[in-house]
Design a protein around this motif. Structure first.
Motif, short mmCIF file in Angstrom:
data_model
loop_
_atom_site.label_atom_id
_atom_site.label_comp_id
_atom_site.label_asym_id
_atom_site.label_seq_id
_atom_site.Cartn_x
_atom_site.Cartn_y
_atom_site.Cartn_z
N ARG A 1 16.91 25.65 56.95
CA ARG A 1 16.20 25.27 57.93
C ARG A 1 15.06 24.07 57.43
N TRP B 1 9.36 28.87 62.50
CA TRP B 1 7.91 28.99 61.76
C TRP B 1 7.06 29.69 62.80
N GLU C 1 7.43 31.90 57.66
CA GLU C 1 8.97 31.70 58.01
C GLU C 1 9.36 32.95 58.83
N ALA D 1 11.41 36.43 59.03
CA ALA D 1 12.14 36.27 57.81
C ALA D 1 12.02 37.41 56.87
N LEU E 1 11.97 26.62 48.86
CA LEU E 1 11.34 25.70 49.90
C LEU E 1 10.79 24.53 49.12
N TYR F 1 9.64 36.45 51.95
CA TYR F 1 9.68 35.24 52.98
C TYR F 1 8.61 34.08 52.47
N LYS G 1 5.79 30.90 52.86
CA LYS G 1 4.71 30.71 53.82
C LYS G 1 4.49 29.00 53.21
N VAL H 1 13.49 24.54 54.02
CA VAL H 1 13.67 25.80 53.50
C VAL H 1 15.28 25.83 53.52
#
Length: 262
Positions: free
Chosen positions: A4, A49, A112, A120, A130, A232, A234, A259
């Protein structure tokens, strides 16, 4: 492999007349990286997101779903917007704002999501990363600019880790000691306020935290007490100080956010 990407870019003409993408680095000049005239969704893929803002009703901050964030005419406001000087996706979190029930601090922060719109929630096994390029425009005391947060698997609402930027310029990784709480700080770099820098936070092999700040990598063990939890990512401006001020706070601009899950 699932990737992503949130990536500001510019197009340049090649000798053959085709268009090539130029991606930013920590030392790039932010002013040339993106269109300053569109919403963040016009420069970034925000379809994976969800945004949480420091407004709403007490204990229940407003959230903006991916469907409203997408596109050049997507959502933006005073807390989440494109900086008209350099195109940065900018997050503003004042010291006074609506917070979640488990925090005393306001945030303007992305959470996420999956492409189907569900939250996620990935396992520690595998490799998860990330990658970000950013700058802290202003900060009163301390701001969290990236997290790996616990998902399902238990009752804890803690993060696995938080990456902080302090007003002194110090970059500090906070690793959680257990799902019950307690955090160990690790100073991992120093960048003056307003300067562009980069980080990668991730996990690999189910038991190791991998952190890279401006090219320097360090590793930290994940306590076995986290094994039952999913996770997940952030990213944004999660202010770490509070007061009655709506003018003091933390403003953070992102130029790249990627990501990946393998």
């Amino acid at each position: 492999m699932r990737i992503r990407t949130l990536l500001i870019y510019v197009t340049t003409a090649t000798a053959a007349g085709a268009l090539a993408l130029t991606t930013p680095t920590a030392s790039a000049t932010p002013a040339i990286l993106a269109s300053p005239t569109v919403a963040p969704g016009g420069n970034f893929d925000l379809s994976v997101w969800e945004l949480q803002e420091p407004v709403g009703s007490p204990g229940s901050p407003t959230t903006i779903p991916p469907s409203r964030l997408k596109g050049a005419n997507g959502f933006q406001d005073a807390y989440f917007y494109t900086d008209t000087r350099d195109g940065a996706m900018t997050f503003w979190a004042p010291e006074k704002g609506v917070t979640t029930p488990n925090s005393h601090y306001a945030r303007s922060e992305l959470r996420e999501m999956n492409r189907d719109g569900s939250p996620a929630n990935w396992s520690l096994s595998g490799t998860h990363r990330l990658d970000a390029t950013l700058r802290v425009v202003s900060v009163t005391s301390n701001v969290c600019v990236g997290q790996i947060h616990l998902g399902t698997g238990g009752s804890s609402t803690k993060p696995l880790l938080e990456l902080y930027y302090r007003s002194s310029g110090d970059i500090v990784l906070g690793t959680e000691n257990s799902p019950s709480g307690g955090q160990t700080p690790h100073t991992v770099g120093h960048v003056p306020v307003g300067k562009t820098w980069s980080y990668t936070i991730g996990v690999s092999g189910g038991h190791t935290i991998d952190l890279t700040v401006n090219g320097t990598t360090t590793h930290y063990p994940i306590p076995s007490s986290f094994n039952g939890y999913k996770q997940y990512f952030k990213a944004g401006s999660y202010n770490q100080s509070s007061s009655d001020s709506t003018t003091k706070g933390a403003r953070v601009g992102f130029y790249k956010l990627t990501v990946s899950h393998v």
